[in-house]
Design a protein around this motif. Structure first.
Motif, PDB file in Angstrom:
ATOM      1  N   THR A  85      35.149   5.949 -38.799  1.00 45.62           N
ATOM      2  CA  THR A  85      35.165   4.901 -39.406  1.00 45.62           C
ATOM      3  C   THR A  85      35.946   5.215 -40.270  1.00 45.62           C
ATOM      4  O   THR A  85      35.126   5.735 -41.195  1.00 45.62           O
ATOM      5  CB  THR A  85      33.574   3.930 -39.877  1.00 45.62           C
ATOM      6  N   VAL A  86      36.752   4.516 -41.072  1.00 44.18           N
ATOM      7  CA  VAL A  86      37.322   3.918 -42.755  1.00 44.18           C
ATOM      8  C   VAL A  86      37.667   3.365 -43.748  1.00 44.18           C
ATOM      9  O   VAL A  86      37.807   2.070 -43.077  1.00 44.18           O
ATOM     10  CB  VAL A  86      39.167   4.781 -42.171  1.00 44.18           C
ATOM     11  N   ALA A  87      38.218   3.449 -44.665  1.00 42.95           N
ATOM     12  CA  ALA A  87      38.695   2.260 -45.564  1.00 42.95           C
ATOM     13  C   ALA A  87      39.863   2.542 -45.497  1.00 42.95           C
ATOM     14  O   ALA A  87      40.301   3.466 -45.455  1.00 42.95           O
ATOM     15  CB  ALA A  87      37.007   2.813 -47.081  1.00 42.95           C
ATOM     16  N   ALA A  88      40.849   1.475 -45.727  1.00 45.70           N
ATOM     17  CA  ALA A  88      42.071   1.170 -46.049  1.00 45.70           C
ATOM     18  C   ALA A  88      42.087   0.922 -47.226  1.00 45.70           C
ATOM     19  O   ALA A  88      41.777  -0.046 -48.256  1.00 45.70           O
ATOM     20  CB  ALA A  88      42.906   0.474 -44.903  1.00 45.70           C
ATOM     21  N   TYR A  89      43.357   1.666 -48.389  1.00 49.63           N
ATOM     22  CA  TYR A  89      43.487   1.891 -49.892  1.00 49.63           C
ATOM     23  C   TYR A  89      45.020   1.329 -49.728  1.00 49.63           C
ATOM     24  O   TYR A  89      45.859   1.722 -49.018  1.00 49.63           O
ATOM     25  CB  TYR A  89      43.006   2.683 -50.582  1.00 49.63           C
ATOM     26  N   ARG A  90      45.107   0.573 -51.118  1.00 49.53           N
ATOM     27  CA  ARG A  90      46.824   0.512 -51.091  1.00 49.53           C
ATOM     28  C   ARG A  90      47.256   1.529 -52.325  1.00 49.53           C
ATOM     29  O   ARG A  90      46.336   1.633 -52.779  1.00 49.53           O
ATOM     30  CB  ARG A  90      46.146  -1.093 -52.185  1.00 49.53           C
ATOM     31  N   VAL A  91      47.972   2.614 -51.650  1.00 50.74           N
ATOM     32  CA  VAL A  91      48.582   3.734 -52.958  1.00 50.74           C
ATOM     33  C   VAL A  91      50.384   3.111 -53.136  1.00 50.74           C
ATOM     34  O   VAL A  91      50.098   2.155 -52.237  1.00 50.74           O
ATOM     35  CB  VAL A  91      48.410   4.854 -52.211  1.00 50.74           C
ATOM     36  N   GLY A  92      50.503   3.672 -53.632  1.00 52.19           N
ATOM     37  CA  GLY A  92      52.280   3.207 -54.022  1.00 52.19           C
ATOM     38  C   GLY A  92      52.224   3.144 -55.714  1.00 52.19           C
ATOM     39  O   GLY A  92      53.057   2.787 -56.630  1.00 52.19           O
ATOM     40  N   GLY A  93      50.833   1.949 -56.591  1.00 49.01           N
ATOM     41  CA  GLY A  93      51.564   1.500 -57.305  1.00 49.01           C
ATOM     42  C   GLY A  93      51.472   2.356 -58.873  1.00 49.01           C
ATOM     43  O   GLY A  93      52.211   2.043 -59.538  1.00 49.01           O
ATOM     44  N   THR A  94      50.086   3.619 -58.567  1.00 51.64           N
ATOM     45  CA  THR A  94      50.520   4.139 -59.829  1.00 51.64           C
ATOM     46  C   THR A  94      51.916   4.842 -59.546  1.00 51.64           C
ATOM     47  O   THR A  94      52.318   4.964 -60.909  1.00 51.64           O
ATOM     48  CB  THR A  94      49.034   4.992 -59.176  1.00 51.64           C
ATOM     49  N   SER A  95      52.538   4.894 -58.556  1.00 54.32           N
ATOM     50  CA  SER A  95      53.258   5.949 -58.359  1.00 54.32           C
ATOM     51  C   SER A  95      54.631   5.742 -58.937  1.00 54.32           C
ATOM     52  O   SER A  95      55.365   5.661 -59.709  1.00 54.32           O
ATOM     53  CB  SER A  95      53.649   6.749 -57.317  1.00 54.32           C
ATOM     54  N   ARG A  96      55.053   3.770 -58.977  1.00 48.19           N
ATOM     55  CA  ARG A  96      55.628   3.496 -59.255  1.00 48.19           C
ATOM     56  C   ARG A  96      55.950   3.411 -60.670  1.00 48.19           C
ATOM     57  O   ARG A  96      56.887   2.968 -61.840  1.00 48.19           O
ATOM     58  CB  ARG A  96      55.547   2.167 -58.765  1.00 48.19           C
ATOM     59  N   SER A  97      54.576   2.740 -61.552  1.00 51.70           N
ATOM     60  CA  SER A  97      54.223   3.004 -62.546  1.00 51.70           C
ATOM     61  C   SER A  97      54.474   4.063 -63.196  1.00 51.70           C
ATOM     62  O   SER A  97      55.061   4.257 -64.664  1.00 51.70           O
ATOM     63  CB  SER A  97      52.595   2.919 -62.680  1.00 51.70           C
ATOM     64  N   GLY A  98      53.753   4.749 -62.911  1.00 48.53           N
ATOM     65  CA  GLY A  98      54.165   6.485 -63.284  1.00 48.53           C
ATOM     66  C   GLY A  98      55.898   6.920 -63.364  1.00 48.53           C
ATOM     67  O   GLY A  98      56.448   7.544 -64.762  1.00 48.53           O
ATOM     68  N   SER A  99      57.185   6.195 -62.763  1.00 45.86           N
ATOM     69  CA  SER A  99      58.221   6.261 -62.566  1.00 45.86           C
ATOM     70  C   SER A  99      59.049   5.402 -63.831  1.00 45.86           C
ATOM     71  O   SER A  99      59.920   6.685 -64.327  1.00 45.86           O
ATOM     72  CB  SER A  99      59.075   5.860 -61.473  1.00 45.86           C
ATOM     73  N   SER A 100      58.201   4.225 -63.825  1.00 39.21           N
ATOM     74  CA  SER A 100      58.657   3.525 -64.881  1.00 39.21           C
ATOM     75  C   SER A 100      58.383   4.668 -66.168  1.00 39.21           C
ATOM     76  O   SER A 100      58.597   4.087 -66.920  1.00 39.21           O
ATOM     77  CB  SER A 100      57.903   2.201 -64.864  1.00 39.21           C
ATOM     78  N   ASP A 101      57.043   5.115 -65.956  1.00 42.68           N
ATOM     79  CA  ASP A 101      56.731   5.534 -67.375  1.00 42.68           C
ATOM     80  C   ASP A 101      58.078   6.706 -67.663  1.00 42.68           C
ATOM     81  O   ASP A 101      58.191   6.965 -69.399  1.00 42.68           O
ATOM     82  CB  ASP A 101      54.979   6.462 -67.149  1.00 42.68           C
TER      83      ASP A 101
ATOM     84  N   THR B  78      53.699  -2.312 -44.230  1.00 44.94           N
ATOM     85  CA  THR B  78      54.557  -2.375 -43.734  1.00 44.94           C
ATOM     86  C   THR B  78      55.693  -1.819 -45.164  1.00 44.94           C
ATOM     87  O   THR B  78      57.272  -1.026 -45.219  1.00 44.94           O
ATOM     88  CB  THR B  78      55.307  -4.177 -43.804  1.00 44.94           C
ATOM     89  N   ASN B  79      55.328  -1.536 -46.375  1.00 42.94           N
ATOM     90  CA  ASN B  79      55.961  -1.228 -47.380  1.00 42.94           C
ATOM     91  C   ASN B  79      54.985   0.898 -47.384  1.00 42.94           C
ATOM     92  O   ASN B  79      55.468   1.278 -48.556  1.00 42.94           O
ATOM     93  CB  ASN B  79      55.176  -1.739 -48.437  1.00 42.94           C
ATOM     94  N   GLY B  80      54.439   0.785 -46.277  1.00 42.52           N
ATOM     95  CA  GLY B  80      53.982   2.309 -46.284  1.00 42.52           C
ATOM     96  C   GLY B  80      52.958   2.547 -47.976  1.00 42.52           C
ATOM     97  O   GLY B  80      53.191   4.182 -47.914  1.00 42.52           O
ATOM     98  N   GLU B  81      51.978   1.153 -47.836  1.00 44.26           N
ATOM     99  CA  GLU B  81      51.595   1.629 -49.292  1.00 44.26           C
ATOM    100  C   GLU B  81      50.313   1.764 -48.599  1.00 44.26           C
ATOM    101  O   GLU B  81      49.253   0.853 -49.370  1.00 44.26           O
ATOM    102  CB  GLU B  81      51.346   0.699 -50.399  1.00 44.26           C
ATOM    103  N   VAL B  82      49.719   2.295 -47.629  1.00 47.15           N
ATOM    104  CA  VAL B  82      48.378   2.253 -47.129  1.00 47.15           C
ATOM    105  C   VAL B  82      47.909   3.463 -47.037  1.00 47.15           C
ATOM    106  O   VAL B  82      48.798   4.486 -46.467  1.00 47.15           O
ATOM    107  CB  VAL B  82      48.123   1.806 -45.526  1.00 47.15           C
ATOM    108  N   ALA B  83      46.886   4.130 -47.424  1.00 48.42           N
ATOM    109  CA  ALA B  83      46.174   5.550 -46.939  1.00 48.42           C
ATOM    110  C   ALA B  83      44.315   5.372 -46.978  1.00 48.42           C
ATOM    111  O   ALA B  83      43.925   4.097 -47.576  1.00 48.42           O
ATOM    112  CB  ALA B  83      46.078   6.076 -48.909  1.00 48.42           C
ATOM    113  N   LEU B  84      43.950   6.333 -45.557  1.00 46.16           N
ATOM    114  CA  LEU B  84      42.993   6.304 -44.862  1.00 46.16           C
ATOM    115  C   LEU B  84      42.073   7.513 -45.719  1.00 46.16           C
ATOM    116  O   LEU B  84      42.405   8.234 -45.970  1.00 46.16           O
ATOM    117  CB  LEU B  84      42.444   5.680 -43.612  1.00 46.16           C
ATOM    118  N   VAL B  85      40.455   6.483 -45.460  1.00 48.93           N
ATOM    119  CA  VAL B  85      40.208   7.631 -45.776  1.00 48.93           C
ATOM    120  C   VAL B  85      38.434   7.538 -45.212  1.00 48.93           C
ATOM    121  O   VAL B  85      37.912   6.127 -45.045  1.00 48.93           O
ATOM    122  CB  VAL B  85      39.486   7.624 -47.310  1.00 48.93           C
ATOM    123  N   LEU B  86      37.868   8.435 -45.166  1.00 49.54           N
ATOM    124  CA  LEU B  86      36.299   8.584 -44.392  1.00 49.54           C
ATOM    125  C   LEU B  86      35.277   7.794 -44.808  1.00 49.54           C
ATOM    126  O   LEU B  86      35.533   8.521 -45.973  1.00 49.54           O
ATOM    127  CB  LEU B  86      36.142   9.756 -43.455  1.00 49.54           C
TER     128      LEU B  86
END
Length: 245
Positions: A156-172, A233-241
């Motif tokens: 059983t896992v939870a699926a998180y959307r990731v990548g938004g922070t990294s894109r903001s970091g590049s904008s920073d 599709t955007n490669g923005e998913v990470a799984l956590v137990l």
């Protein structure tokens, strides 16, 4: 006179009864016959012969069938590594998959998750998996770091959307930190709070080449499928137990 007396004495000795000869045997009592023991011996012989006959007949009715050696998730197919052959007693009431039908079986899919250690029957396979009502199967292709080590089917896992922070970091970096606040507001978010891993590729002892993505299939609610598919599709998913495994 003396001659006559000796002759008479000798005649008297020869008239004495002779004893039994050396070669003769004494009479023996008649042997007692035991018919019950003889009947029991015959019965044991018949039982042994009948048992051997039954074993031969049973051996002649055995067939070679497919046995599943590893768990097969719903929607997946059998292969040479997750099957083996076993001999079973033929039963017209059971739709066994014969070992000679393995190549044809590889073209079908498990309609539900099949545990390892069971004998394959025809009802386990079909053209596609049977998804429970209100559920959907979503396929993911995850990079190293987007899934926990040792991830297995049934977890059983939870699926998180990731990548938004990294894109903001590049904008920073580009704007000198002017987008820092927007980066925190666009941080990771939960797409699915609880999903079941329906399939995960065997990683051979959790050692996977870093350049190869890990195929994972999640069973989620219909309402969550669209958002999860878009993020995948955007490669923005990470799984956590999550608790409960």
């Amino acid at each position: 006179m003396k001659i006559q007396e000796r002759t008479g004495a000798g005649a008297g000795r020869s008239a004495a009864p002779a004893g039994p000869s050396v070669g003769e045997r004494l009479p023996t009592p008649p042997r007692e016959r035991k018919p019950a023991l003889a009947a029991l011996a015959v019965l044991l012989i018949l039982v042994g012969a009948l048992g051997a006959t039954m074993l031969v007949l049973q051996a002649g009715d055995r067939i070679e069938v497919v046995k599943i050696t590893e768990e097969i998730p719903a929607g997946q197919a059998v292969n040479d590594s997750n099957t083996t052959s076993v001999m079973v007693a033929e039963d017209p009431g059971i739709n066994y998959v014969k070992w000679s039908q393995l190549d044809a079986l590889k073209k079908l899919k498990a309609v539900t998750t099949i545990p390892g250690g069971v004998v394959a029957v025809g009802e386990m396979f079909g053209e596609e998996a049977k998804v429970p009502e209100g559920k959907a199967l979503v396929g993911l292709s995850l990079k190293e770091g987007q899934y926990p080590a040792g991830l297995k089917s049934g977890a059983t896992v939870a699926a998180y959307r990731v990548g938004g922070t990294s894109r903001s970091g590049s904008s920073d970096d580009a704007d000198g930190g002017s987008a820092g606040s927007s980066g925190s507001s666009g941080g990771d978010s939960v797409i699915v709070d609880k999903a079941v891993v329906d399939y995960v590729q065997n990683t051979k002892g959790d050692d996977l080449v870093s350049s190869t993505n890990l195929p994972v299939t999640l069973l989620v609610d219909d309402a969550q499928a669209a958002a999860l598919t878009q993020a995948a599709t955007n490669g923005e998913v990470a799984l956590v137990l999550v608790p409960g495994n």
